[in-house]
Design a protein around this motif. Structure first.
Motif, PDB file in Angstrom:
ATOM      1  N   PHE A 155       0.686  -1.268  -0.008  1.00  0.00           N
ATOM      2  CA  PHE A 155       0.043   0.065  -0.034  1.00  0.00           C
ATOM      3  C   PHE A 155       0.881   1.133  -0.194  1.00  0.00           C
ATOM      4  CE2 PHE A 155      -1.976  -3.365   2.197  1.00  0.00           C
ATOM      5  CZ  PHE A 155      -3.541  -3.412   1.694  1.00  0.00           C
ATOM      6  N   HIS A 156       0.498   2.224  -0.721  1.00  0.00           N
ATOM      7  CA  HIS A 156       1.239   3.374  -0.694  1.00  0.00           C
ATOM      8  C   HIS A 156       0.449   4.895  -0.384  1.00  0.00           C
ATOM      9  CE1 HIS A 156       1.325   4.084  -5.300  1.00  0.00           C
ATOM     10  NE2 HIS A 156      -0.102   3.790  -4.834  1.00  0.00           N
ATOM     11  N   GLY A 157       0.873   5.919  -0.104  1.00  0.00           N
ATOM     12  CA  GLY A 157       0.529   7.061   0.215  1.00  0.00           C
ATOM     13  C   GLY A 157       1.194   8.082   0.321  1.00  0.00           C
ATOM     14  N   TRP A 197       3.390   1.671   2.672  1.00  0.00           N
ATOM     15  CA  TRP A 197       2.879   1.815   4.020  1.00  0.00           C
ATOM     16  C   TRP A 197       3.819   0.929   4.945  1.00  0.00           C
ATOM     17  CZ3 TRP A 197       0.501   2.886   8.323  1.00  0.00           C
ATOM     18  CH2 TRP A 197       0.333   1.917   9.189  1.00  0.00           C
ATOM     19  N   ILE A 198       4.540  -0.124   4.401  1.00  0.00           N
ATOM     20  CA  ILE A 198       5.097  -1.007   5.301  1.00  0.00           C
ATOM     21  C   ILE A 198       6.678  -0.450   5.969  1.00  0.00           C
ATOM     22  CG2 ILE A 198       6.556  -2.336   3.764  1.00  0.00           C
ATOM     23  CD1 ILE A 198       4.656  -3.683   6.931  1.00  0.00           C
ATOM     24  N   LEU A 243      16.037 -22.409   3.560  1.00  0.00           N
ATOM     25  CA  LEU A 243      15.271 -21.621   3.008  1.00  0.00           C
ATOM     26  C   LEU A 243      13.590 -21.940   3.197  1.00  0.00           C
ATOM     27  CD1 LEU A 243      17.099 -20.858  -0.246  1.00  0.00           C
ATOM     28  CD2 LEU A 243      16.822 -19.485   1.509  1.00  0.00           C
ATOM     29  N   LYS A 244      13.338 -23.071   3.303  1.00  0.00           N
ATOM     30  CA  LYS A 244      11.942 -23.570   3.703  1.00  0.00           C
ATOM     31  C   LYS A 244      11.490 -22.871   4.872  1.00  0.00           C
ATOM     32  CE  LYS A 244       8.768 -27.205   4.541  1.00  0.00           C
ATOM     33  NZ  LYS A 244       8.707 -28.715   4.539  1.00  0.00           N
ATOM     34  N   ALA A 245      12.357 -22.956   6.005  1.00  0.00           N
ATOM     35  CA  ALA A 245      12.128 -22.225   7.272  1.00  0.00           C
ATOM     36  C   ALA A 245      12.047 -20.920   7.255  1.00  0.00           C
ATOM     37  CB  ALA A 245      13.081 -22.681   8.148  1.00  0.00           C
ATOM     38  N   PHE A 246      13.024 -20.163   6.381  1.00  0.00           N
ATOM     39  CA  PHE A 246      13.050 -18.781   6.368  1.00  0.00           C
ATOM     40  C   PHE A 246      11.423 -18.372   5.485  1.00  0.00           C
ATOM     41  CE2 PHE A 246      14.123 -14.952   3.763  1.00  0.00           C
ATOM     42  CZ  PHE A 246      14.297 -14.006   4.855  1.00  0.00           C
ATOM     43  N   ARG A 247      11.290 -19.085   4.453  1.00  0.00           N
ATOM     44  CA  ARG A 247      10.075 -18.667   3.789  1.00  0.00           C
ATOM     45  C   ARG A 247       8.917 -18.884   4.652  1.00  0.00           C
ATOM     46  NH1 ARG A 247       8.994 -22.293  -1.443  1.00  0.00           N
ATOM     47  NH2 ARG A 247       8.863 -23.866   0.123  1.00  0.00           N
ATOM     48  N   GLU A 248       8.637 -19.871   5.506  1.00  0.00           N
ATOM     49  CA  GLU A 248       7.669 -19.876   6.461  1.00  0.00           C
ATOM     50  C   GLU A 248       7.419 -18.988   7.249  1.00  0.00           C
ATOM     51  OE1 GLU A 248       7.926 -23.742   7.870  1.00  0.00           O
ATOM     52  OE2 GLU A 248       7.331 -24.934   6.038  1.00  0.00           O
ATOM     53  N   TRP A 249       8.808 -18.625   7.784  1.00  0.00           N
ATOM     54  CA  TRP A 249       8.771 -17.615   8.695  1.00  0.00           C
ATOM     55  C   TRP A 249       8.622 -16.243   8.232  1.00  0.00           C
ATOM     56  CZ3 TRP A 249      12.060 -13.357   8.636  1.00  0.00           C
ATOM     57  CH2 TRP A 249      12.139 -12.411   9.846  1.00  0.00           C
ATOM     58  N   LEU A 250       8.861 -15.987   6.970  1.00  0.00           N
ATOM     59  CA  LEU A 250       8.447 -14.753   6.364  1.00  0.00           C
ATOM     60  C   LEU A 250       6.899 -14.768   6.154  1.00  0.00           C
ATOM     61  CD1 LEU A 250      10.254 -12.150   5.256  1.00  0.00           C
ATOM     62  CD2 LEU A 250      10.283 -13.404   3.144  1.00  0.00           C
ATOM     63  N   ILE A 251       6.402 -15.690   5.817  1.00  0.00           N
ATOM     64  CA  ILE A 251       4.880 -15.572   5.390  1.00  0.00           C
ATOM     65  C   ILE A 251       4.028 -15.374   6.800  1.00  0.00           C
ATOM     66  CG2 ILE A 251       2.915 -16.908   4.807  1.00  0.00           C
ATOM     67  CD1 ILE A 251       4.626 -18.375   2.834  1.00  0.00           C
ATOM     68  N   GLU A 252       4.674 -16.018   8.032  1.00  0.00           N
ATOM     69  CA  GLU A 252       4.174 -15.868   9.256  1.00  0.00           C
ATOM     70  C   GLU A 252       4.456 -14.232   9.615  1.00  0.00           C
ATOM     71  OE1 GLU A 252       5.512 -18.594  12.272  1.00  0.00           O
ATOM     72  OE2 GLU A 252       5.061 -20.279  11.117  1.00  0.00           O
ATOM     73  N   GLU A 253       5.189 -13.808   9.423  1.00  0.00           N
ATOM     74  CA  GLU A 253       5.577 -12.363   9.993  1.00  0.00           C
ATOM     75  C   GLU A 253       4.640 -11.405   9.195  1.00  0.00           C
ATOM     76  OE1 GLU A 253       7.373 -10.935  12.474  1.00  0.00           O
ATOM     77  OE2 GLU A 253       7.535 -12.804  13.212  1.00  0.00           O
ATOM     78  N   ALA A 254       4.510 -11.731   7.746  1.00  0.00           N
ATOM     79  CA  ALA A 254       3.928 -10.789   7.008  1.00  0.00           C
ATOM     80  C   ALA A 254       2.258 -10.911   7.444  1.00  0.00           C
ATOM     81  CB  ALA A 254       3.959 -11.230   5.528  1.00  0.00           C
ATOM     82  N   ALA A 255       1.965 -11.949   7.952  1.00  0.00           N
ATOM     83  CA  ALA A 255       0.531 -11.885   8.360  1.00  0.00           C
ATOM     84  C   ALA A 255       0.308 -11.158   9.600  1.00  0.00           C
ATOM     85  CB  ALA A 255       0.225 -13.400   8.748  1.00  0.00           C
ATOM     86  N   THR A 256       1.311 -10.900  10.353  1.00  0.00           N
ATOM     87  CA  THR A 256       0.951  -9.883  11.379  1.00  0.00           C
ATOM     88  C   THR A 256       1.153  -8.420  11.387  1.00  0.00           C
ATOM     89  OG1 THR A 256       3.293 -10.037  12.310  1.00  0.00           O
ATOM     90  CG2 THR A 256       1.952 -12.006  12.884  1.00  0.00           C
ATOM     91  N   ALA A 257       1.565  -8.149  10.138  1.00  0.00           N
ATOM     92  CA  ALA A 257       1.829  -6.805   9.599  1.00  0.00           C
ATOM     93  C   ALA A 257       0.448  -6.051  10.003  1.00  0.00           C
ATOM     94  CB  ALA A 257       2.261  -6.626   8.188  1.00  0.00           C
ATOM     95  N   PRO A 258       0.740  -4.707  10.360  1.00  0.00           N
ATOM     96  CA  PRO A 258      -0.401  -3.933  10.537  1.00  0.00           C
ATOM     97  C   PRO A 258      -1.356  -3.223   9.534  1.00  0.00           C
ATOM     98  CG  PRO A 258       1.722  -2.656  10.784  1.00  0.00           C
ATOM     99  CD  PRO A 258       2.100  -4.133  10.748  1.00  0.00           C
ATOM    100  N   THR A 259      -2.488  -3.176   9.713  1.00  0.00           N
ATOM    101  CA  THR A 259      -3.204  -2.763   8.462  1.00  0.00           C
ATOM    102  C   THR A 259      -3.171  -1.234   8.394  1.00  0.00           C
ATOM    103  OG1 THR A 259      -4.696  -4.527   9.143  1.00  0.00           O
ATOM    104  CG2 THR A 259      -5.540  -2.682   7.691  1.00  0.00           C
ATOM    105  N   PRO A 260      -2.939  -0.771   7.198  1.00  0.00           N
ATOM    106  CA  PRO A 260      -2.864   0.682   6.870  1.00  0.00           C
ATOM    107  C   PRO A 260      -3.901   1.417   6.991  1.00  0.00           C
ATOM    108  CG  PRO A 260      -2.822  -0.524   4.786  1.00  0.00           C
ATOM    109  CD  PRO A 260      -2.875  -1.517   5.732  1.00  0.00           C
ATOM    110  N   PRO A 261      -4.126   2.684   7.328  1.00  0.00           N
ATOM    111  CA  PRO A 261      -5.340   3.543   7.284  1.00  0.00           C
ATOM    112  C   PRO A 261      -5.721   3.766   5.837  1.00  0.00           C
ATOM    113  CG  PRO A 261      -3.267   4.911   7.755  1.00  0.00           C
ATOM    114  CD  PRO A 261      -3.004   3.477   7.845  1.00  0.00           C
ATOM    115  N   PRO A 262      -6.872   3.529   5.588  1.00  0.00           N
ATOM    116  CA  PRO A 262      -7.482   3.528   4.324  1.00  0.00           C
ATOM    117  C   PRO A 262      -7.452   5.065   3.578  1.00  0.00           C
ATOM    118  CG  PRO A 262      -9.450   3.579   5.788  1.00  0.00           C
ATOM    119  CD  PRO A 262      -8.163   3.427   6.503  1.00  0.00           C
ATOM    120  N   SER A 263      -7.467   4.898   2.316  1.00  0.00           N
ATOM    121  CA  SER A 263      -7.350   5.856   1.400  1.00  0.00           C
ATOM    122  C   SER A 263      -8.777   6.884   1.720  1.00  0.00           C
ATOM    123  CB  SER A 263      -7.254   5.778   0.100  1.00  0.00           C
ATOM    124  OG  SER A 263      -7.285   7.004  -0.800  1.00  0.00           O
TER     125      SER A 263
END
Length: 307
Positions: free
Chosen positions: A165-167, A237-238, A275-295
């Motif tokens: 997301f960008h703004g 946003w991130i 790399l499999k462990a890194f990919r799984e961890w990356l996806i888990e972390e991304a799932a916890t990313a905060p939601t941006p304020p809407p436009s």
């Protein structure tokens, strides 16, 4: 430094295998060559040494005294080399070299790596800033993270893990009472001057002509310029979620989604251990990313008009 002589390494390896296993046929099987190839290598080594290394009939060859001495020395040497190779390879297996767009590495990936290391203490992540097309055949990376709509490349596996997301971002004091885009200097990065046009297209919000522009080499420079009150810039946003939460930056128009996403790119061949462990961890972390304020289109249209 004295120049090292050209050792006949192939012949030495063939002779060591024969001396250790006792038969040309067994040495040939180990080296995945023919019986005749091993025999020729041993004969060639004898010619280079100027001394017989084997004796007896061809079907029952034994080592000479010179052969015994060479076999003993070669055995120790190859054992040491094999052990060193295993140690170096094990160390390499423990380190994952990831190329990543710089601001994501600084603002999001690296601050989260302690969690990965706590979960996988036997692995180490080395991060290098990179932006160009991914080519694992030319660059020494095990994985790459890129922001793109799609990732193309023969044999590449790309996993999208984080939406983008960008703004507009600006110092909080400049956003008090509503930000006037018509009279606020506009910030750009040298490599992405189309950022404002893209945001306008994605959000559906027209923007007025810029009163003044200021250009910076990197996105994190632009962000610090915004914090310092030098103008308003467009940012994912991130990259700025923490700065907005801490009150260092404001996003008076919110954020809108882009077609691009952050992808983890891996080579086509079997990936390196970890790399499999890194990919799984990356996806888990991304799932916890905060939601941006809407436009906030209505507010933006008023501000864009200088209201």
């Amino acid at each position: 430094m004295a120049k090292r002589s050209q050792l006949p390494l192939t012949a030495l390896r063939a002779f060591e295998a024969f001396a250790r296993l006792g038969k040309m046929s067994l040495a040939a099987d180990e080296l995945c060559v023919t019986h005749g190839a091993v025999s020729r290598q041993v004969r060639g080594l004898e010619a280079l040494c100027g001394v017989k290394l084997t004796q007896g009939p061809r079907n029952a060859l034994k080592l000479t005294d010179a052969g015994e001495r060479m076999a003993c020395s070669l055995g120790r040497t190859f054992d040491e080399l094999e052990q060193l190779f295993r140690e170096v390879r094990a160390a390499a297996d423990r380190e994952l070299h990831v190329s990543c767009v710089g601001t994501l590495a600084m603002k999001w990936l690296i601050p989260r790596l302690p969690g990965f290391h706590a979960r996988h203490p036997d692995l180490s992540i080395r991060v290098t800033e990179a932006y160009g097309p991914v080519d694992f055949t030319r660059e020494p990376f095990d994985a790459a993270i890129r922001l793109a709509e799609t990732v193309a490349g023969e044999g590449l596996t790309a996993t999208p893990f984080l939406d983008n997301f960008h703004g507009p971002i600006v110092a909080p004091e400049l956003a008090v009472g509503g930000l006037d885009l018509a009279h606020t200097p506009r910030l750009y990065t040298r490599s992405h001057r189309q950022a404002w046009a893209e945001w306008s297209a994605h959000s559906g919000i027209p923007i007025p002509p810029e009163p003044e522009s200021r250009e910076y080499e990197h996105m994190f420079y632009l962000q610090e310029a915004a914090v310092a009150g030098l103008g308003v810039g467009i940012s994912p946003w991130i990259y700025v979620a923490n700065d907005i939460a801490a009150g260092r930056l404001a996003a008076p128009f919110g954020f809108t989604a882009t077609p691009a996403r952050f992808h983890l790119v891996l080579p086509g061949q079997p990936p390196k251990r970890g790399l499999k462990a890194f990919r799984e961890w990356l996806i888990e972390e991304a799932a916890t990313a905060p939601t941006p304020p809407p436009s906030r289109a209505r507010e933006s249209l008023t501000a864009s008009a200088g209201g």
